[in-house]
Design an enzyme around this catalytic site. Structure first.
Site, mmCIF file in Angstrom:
data_model
loop_
_atom_site.group_PDB
_atom_site.id
_atom_site.type_symbol
_atom_site.label_atom_id
_atom_site.label_comp_id
_atom_site.label_asym_id
_atom_site.label_seq_id
_atom_site.Cartn_x
_atom_site.Cartn_y
_atom_site.Cartn_z
ATOM 1 C CG ASP A 51 9.319 9.262 37.610
ATOM 2 O OD1 ASP A 51 8.855 10.649 37.468
ATOM 3 O OD2 ASP A 51 10.607 9.384 38.113
ATOM 4 C CG ASP A 87 13.280 6.914 41.529
ATOM 5 O OD1 ASP A 87 12.495 7.604 42.413
ATOM 6 O OD2 ASP A 87 13.760 7.413 40.738
ATOM 7 C CG ASP A 122 8.488 7.391 44.725
ATOM 8 O OD1 ASP A 122 7.473 8.133 44.960
ATOM 9 O OD2 ASP A 122 9.530 7.364 44.063
#
Length: 870
Positions: free
Chosen positions: A326, A612, A616
């Protein structure tokens, strides 16, 4: 009680004697005495004594014990005592290793255990989920694990996934009303939440009604028996190898037994020697050494902000060839920071801002007034872009609270996503009232009729509008988020309306971004040099993501950036073909992440994925190594992950890969050390038997060698410090066997060199016509040569390149080994016990010279032929 779903909120709280302030410390203790801690029983754990006894279960050890008993019957009490003492010491070492590994695993489990938010004594606090008590008031937010059963007392669109209990994948919308029916199934108790489920949406407040084994999942605790630690793939592989090796060594031992019987040895002596050889040759400490090295390695990684939840992840880390990360918070600082401003027809970089320049100061002053964010010493409260403006004010010595107190807000028109503007009415100097407006340039510029410059206010010409739009486009293409500011005088006492946001005076632009972490660029460079492809996956815009990716080195050369909608147009096969050239994915959904991971995996890559959020979790499970964020990550993401970053930092992933590679290399070197040393012993005995020479080692010699030169140096090699060159190598193939052909050749060659030196010492001893001196010299040479060989096994490179003294543990193992050997062969009362003879200084000289020779030869070879890793 299981009928809380039939009670009203008031009845439930009354039943548990709970007030709106939650439990007090005394009430928590009372509840805990009644219901216990909030944890599931893990079953009876083995005591240290049980673990100790298990060390004697090995088939060969049982044979050796039998041989010791037979020796005692035949009056050879010295051999019996020595065999038992050595076996007991070996068992103690094995027990210590086992206990240490379990302690390491338990501490790692504690580090990654979930927490819960509860109300105690009227205060909202965070506690380990284990400490939740019946009667606690529990707060739940999207992404939280439900850690106990409870009656819902507040629901704000609360939705919970209860698939672990009900098998239903659909989330359940929770309510607060009581249910009148009896015998309602778990899936229909919509005013209850249950331990083991997780919140997918909304938030809620819950009265805890059951903890631990009294929860619904506690009643079916067999569903959670996966809490038992499984063997890692490496250990499974080594166990298979060990069985094959055991068969080979037993065959060799049987041959040695037959040769000795043929040569006239007694059956007992021949059996004792064959069994001792087998025990010495088989590296039974292998599995425990692997476990302890892995456990100690994970402890080291935990100190470096990476909590490894599953031991097999350490092995997989060394094979990672793709890291999908990310952007926000992992590669960047997760903090918006002003980069450039445009005012008075000039673009000014943040490091060239001038606090004495009036127009700059006015722009920042008005940015603080048209702003709701506040910063204190400990925290920043508000929208990240507004916080960035407040932090900009600090450069001009402008405090937002002082300014807002001095120039109070009289009215406002809040921000609206359709309008893309926010306006405040403030009373400023000379009792003048101003409307200050900020927002998107494309909207705000249309409402401006004038522009303020250092020499006053001027009509806004069309050419100036085009120039401002050009600057805005330039900022945006650099990945910057841009806010435009304007103002005008306003009539005091008048209520502001949307129509008032017109005829404004343009003041300037402030651009900002979430900048890369300082260490991200170096971490990405380390990835690339290590043969690892870094990939950015973000929900942010393509332009912003690409700008960051270029700055830190992820997007370069032929690499491309792709948005989610483009990904939707590709089939899985098309994505598999193109995935190698795509370095940035923007505006993606969690479903896209799974496709990206699969595409890389189908190309034979080992993929790490960061995440997070609740959504996900599937991608984290799909990845070979799922990495959750410790600071911003939800409990669901953490549970799905193999590793948790306590600092949410990309560079920590890269350090973890380096540590994983290092740990794997150390384990492999430990195995090579054990096998090459054991090979030397086997070759020496085979040579003596075939050549018709006396037996070079007494059984007790082999037992001593097995104890001293196996465990201590092997563990020391496993603790070899991080090699700075390890990230210059390509990733290890996930299916690459640890014991390949090249590895086997090294083991045999090194074993032969040690065996030759051992047999030379034996022949020199035979020249004295004293087989006891010859046996003692062979024993001492083999023992010392294996201790010195520990230095050869530390690395592929020479010890002069990696540092002779860089591993203190190998020196400790060497010193302890030499001291114990000298006691055994130099302490007269032990001569008979260990079947050793006193050696003169010349014989000692030969022993140490021949023991050091394999070290010297192998180090010379490494210096000449092994190229230093760049």
């Amino acid at each position: 009680m299981d009928d809380f779903y039939r009670k009203t909120i008031e009845e439930a709280m009354e039943a548990l004697e709970v007030t709106e302030k939650g439990l007090s410390a005394e009430e928590v203790e009372k509840s805990r005495q009644t219901y216990g801690f909030n944890e599931l029983d893990e079953g009876a754990k083995k005591s240290t004594f049980q673990i100790f006894l298990e060390q004697f279960k090995d088939f060969l050890v049982i044979i050796l014990i039998a041989a010791a008993v037979i020796s005692a019957f035949l009056g050879k009490f010295e051999s019996t005592i020595v065999i038992l003492v050595v076996l007991i010491i070996n068992a103690i070492l094995g027990t210590a290793q086992h206990v240490k590994a379990e302690q390491s695993l338990r501490s790692l489990k504690a580090l990654s255990s979930p927490t819960a938010k509860v109300l105690r004594n009227g205060e909202r606090i965070e506690i380990p989920s284990r400490e939740i008590a019946v009667g606690d008031i529990l707060y739940l937010d999207a992404g939280d694990y439900v850690s106990a059963d409870g009656r819902i007392i507040e629901s704000h669109s609360l939705q919970v996934n209860e698939s672990s209990l009900t098998g239903e994948s659909e989330s359940v919308l929770k309510v607060t009303e009581k249910i009148d029916q009896e015998n309602v199934g778990i899936g229909d108790r919509k005013n209850m939440v249950f331990s083991g489920s997780f919140v997918t949406y909304g938030r809620g407040v819950v009265l805890v009604t059951a903890v631990g084994m009294n929860t619904e999942i506690g009643k079916i605790a067999n569903l959670l028996e996966n809490a038992k630690e499984k063997k890692t793939p490496l250990q499974v592989s080594l166990d298979k190898f060990g069985k094959k090796l055991a068969v080979i060594i037993l065959i060799i031992s049987a041959i040695i037994f037959a040769i000795n019987i043929f040569r006239g040895s007694s059956i007992l002596d021949a059996l004792m020697f064959a069994v001792s050889l087998a025990v010495a040759a088989i590296p039974e400490a292998l599995s425990s050494i692997v476990t302890i090295v892995l456990a100690l390695g994970t402890q080291k990684m935990a100190k470096e902000n990476a909590i490894v939840r599953k031991l097999h992840a350490v092995e997989s880390l060394g094979s990672i060839s793709v890291i999908c990360s990310d952007k926000t918070g992992t590669l960047t600082q997760n903090k918006m920071t002003v980069q450039k401003i445009f005012v008075d027809d000039k673009v000014i970089e943040k490091d060239k801002l001038d606090s004495n320049e009036k127009l700059q100061r006015l722009l920042v002053f008005m940015a603080l007034l048209c702003n709701d964010a506040v910063t204190t010493e400990n925290k920043e409260i508000g929208d990240p872009t507004e916080v960035a403006l407040v932090n900009l004010g600090a450069i001009y010595d402008l405090d937002e609270l002082e300014i807002r107190n001095k120039y109070p807000r009289l009215g406002e028109i809040p921000f609206d996503s359709d309008r893309k503007l926010m306006s405040t009415i403030n009373k400023c100097e000379d009792d003048k009232v101003y409307m200050i407006t900020k927002g998107a340039l494309d909207v705000l510029l249309q409402r401006c009729t004038h522009i303020r410059k250092s020499d006053g206010v001027h009509p806004l010409a069309e050419e100036q509008k085009k120039e401002i739009e050009r600057i805005n486009k330039e900022f945006s293409e650099s990945g910057l988020r841009v806010l435009a500011f304007a103002h005008k005088e306003f009539e005091e006492g008048k209520e502001a309306t949307l129509e008032d946001e017109s005829n404004l005076i343009f003041l300037g632009l402030i651009s900002m971004m979430d900048p890369p972490r300082k260490e991200s660029k170096d971490a990405v460079a380390s990835c690339i040099s290590a043969g690892i492809k870094p990939v950015m996956i973000t929900g942010d815009h393509k332009v912003t993501a690409s700008a960051i990716a270029k700055e830190i080195g992820i997007l370069q050369g032929e690499d491309k950036a792709m948005e989610g909608y483009e990904l939707d147009s590709l089939s899985d096969e098309e994505l598999k073909e193109k995935v190698e050239n795509i370095a940035v994915y923007a505006r993606v959904s969690p479903e896209h992440k799974i496709r990206i991971v699969r595409a890389w995996q189908e190309r034979g890559n080992v993929v790490a994925m960061t995440g997070d959020g609740v959504n996900d979790a599937p991608a984290l499970k799909q990845a070979d190594i799922g990495i959750a964020m410790g600071i911003t990550g939800t409990e669901v993401a953490k549970d799905a992950a193999s590793m948790i970053l306590t600092d949410d930092n990309f560079s920590t992933i890269v350090k973890s890969v380096a540590n994983g590679r290092s740990i794997y290399a150390n384990i492999k070197n430990s195995i090579k050390f054990l096998l090459s040393g054991n090979t030397a012993g086997i070759i020496s005995v085979l040579y003596a038997s075939i050549a018709g020479l006396p037996i070079p080692f007494a059984p007790v010699h082999l037992l001593f060698i097995n104890l001293v030169t196996d465990s201590l140096p092997a563990i020391a090699i496993g603790l070899e410090p991080y090699n700075k060159h390890i990230m210059n190598e390509k990733p290890r193939g996930i299916n690459e066997p640890i014991l390949n052909r090249a590895f086997g050749i090294e083991v045999i060659v090194e074993g032969i060199i040690i065996a030759i030196c051992t047999m030379i010492a034996f022949h020199i001893g035979l020249l004295t016509n004293n087989t006891l001196i010859a046996s003692t010299m062979a024993f001492a040479t083999l023992c010392l040569a294996r201790l010195f060989h520990g230095f050869n096994s530390r690395s592929k490179e020479s010890i002069f390149k990696i540092g002779v003294f860089s591993n203190k543990f190998i020196w400790i193992a060497l010193i302890i080994g030499i001291i114990l050997l000298q006691i055994v062969i130099g302490f007269k009362p032990l001569e008979r016990v260990f079947e050793a003879a006193q050696l003169n200084s010349n014989q000692y000289l030969w022993v140490y010279a021949l023991s050091l020779l394999p070290l010297v030869l192998i180090q010379i070879y490494k210096l000449i032929f092994v190229r230093e890793r760049k």
